[in-house]
Design a protein around this motif. Structure first.
Motif, mmCIF file in Angstrom:
data_model
loop_
_atom_site.group_PDB
_atom_site.id
_atom_site.type_symbol
_atom_site.label_atom_id
_atom_site.label_comp_id
_atom_site.label_asym_id
_atom_site.label_seq_id
_atom_site.Cartn_x
_atom_site.Cartn_y
_atom_site.Cartn_z
ATOM 1 N N LEU A 145 -0.272 12.305 1.551
ATOM 2 C CA LEU A 145 -0.788 10.938 1.593
ATOM 3 C C LEU A 145 0.377 9.990 1.779
ATOM 4 O O LEU A 145 1.446 10.191 1.211
ATOM 5 C CB LEU A 145 -1.534 10.614 0.296
ATOM 6 N N ASN A 146 0.143 8.938 2.566
ATOM 7 C CA ASN A 146 1.170 7.921 2.765
ATOM 8 C C ASN A 146 0.526 6.542 2.694
ATOM 9 O O ASN A 146 -0.508 6.300 3.316
ATOM 10 C CB ASN A 146 1.859 8.117 4.121
ATOM 11 N N SER A 147 1.152 5.636 1.917
ATOM 12 C CA SER A 147 0.652 4.272 1.797
ATOM 13 C C SER A 147 1.815 3.371 1.401
ATOM 14 O O SER A 147 2.905 3.851 1.058
ATOM 15 C CB SER A 147 -0.471 4.194 0.757
ATOM 16 N N LEU A 150 0.629 2.316 -4.331
ATOM 17 C CA LEU A 150 -0.219 3.304 -4.993
ATOM 18 C C LEU A 150 -0.120 3.117 -6.498
ATOM 19 O O LEU A 150 0.966 2.868 -7.037
ATOM 20 C CB LEU A 150 0.218 4.724 -4.611
ATOM 21 N N THR A 161 -5.474 3.223 -4.466
ATOM 22 C CA THR A 161 -4.867 2.100 -3.749
ATOM 23 C C THR A 161 -5.950 1.349 -2.987
ATOM 24 O O THR A 161 -7.014 1.928 -2.687
ATOM 25 C CB THR A 161 -3.790 2.575 -2.763
ATOM 26 N N VAL A 165 -4.183 3.687 4.162
ATOM 27 C CA VAL A 165 -3.787 5.036 3.740
ATOM 28 C C VAL A 165 -3.902 6.007 4.910
ATOM 29 O O VAL A 165 -4.836 5.934 5.705
ATOM 30 C CB VAL A 165 -4.682 5.548 2.580
ATOM 31 N N LYS A 175 -7.401 8.349 8.471
ATOM 32 C CA LYS A 175 -6.852 7.029 8.190
ATOM 33 C C LYS A 175 -7.951 6.134 7.638
ATOM 34 O O LYS A 175 -9.097 6.215 8.075
ATOM 35 C CB LYS A 175 -6.246 6.420 9.452
#
Length: 201
Positions: A145-147, A150, A161, A165, A175
């Motif tokens: 996961l990337n954001s 968070l 979040t 994301v 996405k």
């Protein structure tokens, strides 16, 4: 007003309690002038305006190379690591140089990691917040996961979040905006999915 030498000597004796010694009038006058100047300085000093005094709200303690462990039934469940930690009077904490959190399964094996450029702890709610390049990696399911932000609710054992994301799985990329998952990032759900790319690997 004229002060003769005799009255000055008598005054000097009363001030300094030295009845036996006669001191020249010039020395006595110099001493009296010094006393008058000091008294005037203290008497003319203005009281400080307390409303203008700034209260210090910065960190009261700084720690380096921090490792915080949480265990259950003699098994480590989480491990928080940071190069620098700032602690505040109200109990809040800040990790200005980044933070890494490891989650361990029931057997004590590392299962999930969270990394962030900056971290914060709200002591009142016991919720951690990561900012910057936030990455979550479930090592077992091989999903990431990337954001940009968070939250980790330690009491409820969940991460979430409201920001954009990206979730990468072995067979697809999803996405969306807004996401909630268990702290181990095993099961998750999006608030709004904006795109899915299948069979990327």
């Amino acid at each position: 007003m004229v002060i003769n030498s005799l009255s000055v000597r008598q005054l000097y004796r009363q001030i300094f309690r030295n009845e036996a010694k006669i001191v020249p009038s010039g020395v006595v006058i110099r001493h009296l002038l010094l006393v008058v100047i000091v008294v005037c300085n203290f008497g003319c000093r203005e009281d400080a305006d307390e409303s203008q005094l700034a209260f210090y709200e910065g960190p009261y303690r700084t720690s380096f190379k921090v490792e915080l462990l949480h265990s259950d039934s003699a098994i480590v469940r989480t491990k928080l690591m940071a190069d620098k930690q700032l602690e505040f009077k109200n109990g809040d904490a800040e990790f200005p140089e980044g933070v890494v959190i490891h989650f361990f399964d029931k057997e004590g094996e590392l299962s999930t990691t969270i990394r962030a450029d900056r971290g914060y702890l709200d002591r009142k709610t016991n919720i951690y917040r990561g900012e910057g390049d936030v990455q979550v990696h479930n090592l077992v399911k091989e999903q990431k996961l990337n954001s940009e932000e968070l939250f980790w609710d330690k009491a409820k054992k969940k991460i979430y979040t409201e920001k954009f994301v990206t979730v990468e799985q072995p067979d697809r990329i999803i996405k969306g905006t807004g996401m909630e998952a268990d702290e181990g990032f095993n099961e998750y759900k999006f608030t709004k999915v904006t795109g899915v790319i299948n069979n990327v690997l």
